[in-house]
Design an enzyme around this catalytic site. Structure first.
Site, PDB file in Angstrom:
ATOM      1  N   TYR A 272     -32.309 -27.169 -19.704  1.00  0.00           N
ATOM      2  CA  TYR A 272     -31.415 -27.512 -21.383  1.00  0.00           C
ATOM      3  C   TYR A 272     -32.318 -28.259 -21.968  1.00  0.00           C
ATOM      4  O   TYR A 272     -32.350 -27.735 -23.163  1.00  0.00           O
ATOM      5  CB  TYR A 272     -30.415 -28.540 -20.606  1.00  0.00           C
ATOM      6  CG  TYR A 272     -28.766 -27.395 -20.199  1.00  0.00           C
ATOM      7  CD1 TYR A 272     -28.624 -26.572 -20.571  1.00  0.00           C
ATOM      8  CD2 TYR A 272     -28.297 -28.632 -18.677  1.00  0.00           C
ATOM      9  CE1 TYR A 272     -27.426 -25.750 -19.511  1.00  0.00           C
ATOM     10  CE2 TYR A 272     -27.668 -27.576 -17.936  1.00  0.00           C
ATOM     11  CZ  TYR A 272     -26.999 -26.514 -18.313  1.00  0.00           C
ATOM     12  OH  TYR A 272     -26.463 -25.471 -17.674  1.00  0.00           O
TER      13      TYR A 272
HETATM   14  C1  LIG Z   1     -30.970 -24.074 -13.770  1.00  0.00           C
HETATM   15  C2  LIG Z   1     -30.663 -22.611 -13.246  1.00  0.00           C
HETATM   16  C3  LIG Z   1     -29.218 -22.095 -14.239  1.00  0.00           C
HETATM   17  C4  LIG Z   1     -32.265 -21.621 -13.762  1.00  0.00           C
HETATM   18  O1  LIG Z   1     -31.800 -20.293 -13.562  1.00  0.00           O
HETATM   19  P1  LIG Z   1     -32.614 -19.748 -13.457  1.00  0.00           P
HETATM   20  O2  LIG Z   1     -32.396 -18.288 -13.373  1.00  0.00           O
HETATM   21  O3  LIG Z   1     -34.475 -19.594 -12.484  1.00  0.00           O
HETATM   22  O4  LIG Z   1     -33.711 -19.396 -14.538  1.00  0.00           O
HETATM   23  P2  LIG Z   1     -34.627 -18.281 -16.060  1.00  0.00           P
HETATM   24  O5  LIG Z   1     -35.401 -17.801 -15.315  1.00  0.00           O
HETATM   25  O6  LIG Z   1     -33.466 -17.397 -16.784  1.00  0.00           O
HETATM   26  O7  LIG Z   1     -35.131 -19.664 -16.524  1.00  0.00           O
HETATM   27  C5  LIG Z   1     -35.456 -19.809 -18.383  1.00  0.00           C
HETATM   28  C6  LIG Z   1     -36.167 -20.814 -18.775  1.00  0.00           C
HETATM   29  O8  LIG Z   1     -36.006 -22.162 -18.243  1.00  0.00           O
HETATM   30  C7  LIG Z   1     -37.067 -22.029 -17.214  1.00  0.00           C
HETATM   31  N1  LIG Z   1     -36.595 -23.433 -15.636  1.00  0.00           N
HETATM   32  C8  LIG Z   1     -35.917 -22.461 -15.220  1.00  0.00           C
HETATM   33  N2  LIG Z   1     -35.170 -23.901 -14.289  1.00  0.00           N
HETATM   34  C9  LIG Z   1     -36.165 -24.578 -15.070  1.00  0.00           C
HETATM   35  C10 LIG Z   1     -35.723 -25.923 -14.238  1.00  0.00           C
HETATM   36  N3  LIG Z   1     -35.171 -26.613 -12.822  1.00  0.00           N
HETATM   37  N4  LIG Z   1     -36.439 -27.239 -14.487  1.00  0.00           N
HETATM   38  C11 LIG Z   1     -37.320 -26.879 -15.474  1.00  0.00           C
HETATM   39  N5  LIG Z   1     -36.685 -25.453 -16.867  1.00  0.00           N
HETATM   40  C12 LIG Z   1     -37.250 -25.058 -16.236  1.00  0.00           C
HETATM   41  C13 LIG Z   1     -37.242 -21.290 -17.020  1.00  0.00           C
HETATM   42  O9  LIG Z   1     -39.177 -20.880 -16.804  1.00  0.00           O
HETATM   43  C14 LIG Z   1     -37.544 -21.019 -17.678  1.00  0.00           C
HETATM   44  O10 LIG Z   1     -38.745 -20.782 -18.989  1.00  0.00           O
HETATM   45  P3  LIG Z   1     -40.017 -19.600 -19.353  1.00  0.00           P
HETATM   46  O11 LIG Z   1     -38.982 -18.427 -19.394  1.00  0.00           O
HETATM   47  O12 LIG Z   1     -40.014 -20.540 -20.744  1.00  0.00           O
HETATM   48  O13 LIG Z   1     -40.768 -19.450 -18.924  1.00  0.00           O
HETATM   49  C15 LIG Z   1     -31.550 -22.809 -11.867  1.00  0.00           C
HETATM   50  O14 LIG Z   1     -32.312 -23.126 -11.449  1.00  0.00           O
HETATM   51  C16 LIG Z   1     -29.745 -23.109 -11.056  1.00  0.00           C
HETATM   52  O15 LIG Z   1     -28.982 -22.423 -10.978  1.00  0.00           O
HETATM   53  N6  LIG Z   1     -30.024 -24.368 -10.576  1.00  0.00           N
HETATM   54  C17 LIG Z   1     -29.120 -25.129  -9.636  1.00  0.00           C
HETATM   55  C18 LIG Z   1     -27.752 -25.893 -11.158  1.00  0.00           C
HETATM   56  C19 LIG Z   1     -28.155 -26.208 -11.685  1.00  0.00           C
HETATM   57  O16 LIG Z   1     -29.262 -27.644 -11.552  1.00  0.00           O
HETATM   58  N7  LIG Z   1     -27.357 -26.178 -13.148  1.00  0.00           N
HETATM   59  C20 LIG Z   1     -27.546 -26.261 -14.357  1.00  0.00           C
HETATM   60  C21 LIG Z   1     -26.225 -26.918 -14.268  1.00  0.00           C
HETATM   61  S1  LIG Z   1     -25.651 -28.628 -14.138  1.00  0.00           S
END
Ligand SMILES: CC(C)(COP(=O)(O)OP(=O)(O)OC[C@H]1O[C@@H](n2cnc3c(N)ncnc32)[C@H](O)[C@@H]1OP(=O)(O)O)[C@@H](O)C(=O)NCCC(=O)NCCS
Length: 135
Positions: A108
């Site tokens: 975020y």
């Molecule tokens: C956080 C989450 C939603 C990201 O989803 P994702 O589909 O893997 O993310 P994306 O592929 O769209 O990545 C978007 C950007 O965020 C970054 N990003 C993704 N996960 C990240 C993490 N854990 N920490 C830091 N950056 C992260 C990616 O590198 C990307 O940036 P870039 O394009 O500059 O490389 C996913 O890891 C998840 O579901 N996590 C578990 C649940 C969670 O933590 N939800 C958050 C609400 S509490």
């Protein structure tokens, strides 16, 4: 599923990302919320009326299925959520998230969410700032 029960009870509206093959890649929920005026950074609320509660939108449970992470779905879901918030006719000062862990917090913060003072896992992005994204 908790999100389904919340939806039926009008507690949270779920939005699901379904891939072309029918697989569920991720989802999020949106709900109305309000944040005590004392929780916001002083700088952020400097120009707001001193109402005890400031209306906001809670973005909850945003998650991508492990199999589909790192493919842009998280960012897509977030953009989809923010665009719905901007299009809403109900006033809301900011979108709020409660990050469930350090990874989520970093995700975020990279997307321009700011932490509340003394609550590093609770973050917000002002609606005025979000609206600029969709101009
Ligand atoms: C956080 C989450 C939603 C990201 O989803 P994702 O589909 O893997 O993310 P994306 O592929 O769209 O990545 C978007 C950007 O965020 C970054 N990003 C993704 N996960 C990240 C993490 N854990 N920490 C830091 N950056 C992260 C990616 O590198 C990307 O940036 P870039 O394009 O500059 O490389 C996913 O890891 C998840 O579901 N996590 C578990 C649940 C969670 O933590 N939800 C958050 C609400 S509490």
């Amino acid at each position: 599923m908790q999100a389904g029960q919340d939806a039926r009870k009008n507690i949270a509206a779920p939005f699901v990302l379904v891939l072309p093959d029918g697989a569920i890649a991720g989802y999020y929920t949106l709900s109305a919320t309000a944040v005590d005026i004392g929780e916001w950074p002083a700088q952020t609320i400097r120009k707001l009326p001193r109402y005890p509660l400031i209306p906001a939108t809670l973005l909850g449970r945003l998650a991508v299925d492990r199999r589909y992470r790192g493919q842009g779905h998280g960012r897509y879901l977030l953009a989809d959520a923010l665009s719905r918030c901007v299009r809403s006719e109900i006033a809301s000062f900011a979108v709020i998230v409660d990050a469930k862990g350090e990874d989520a917090r970093r995700f975020y913060q990279r997307e321009s969410f700011l932490p509340f003072p003394d609550q590093p896992m609770k973050l917000f992005r002002p609606m005025a700032d979000i609206a600029e994204l969709f101009k």
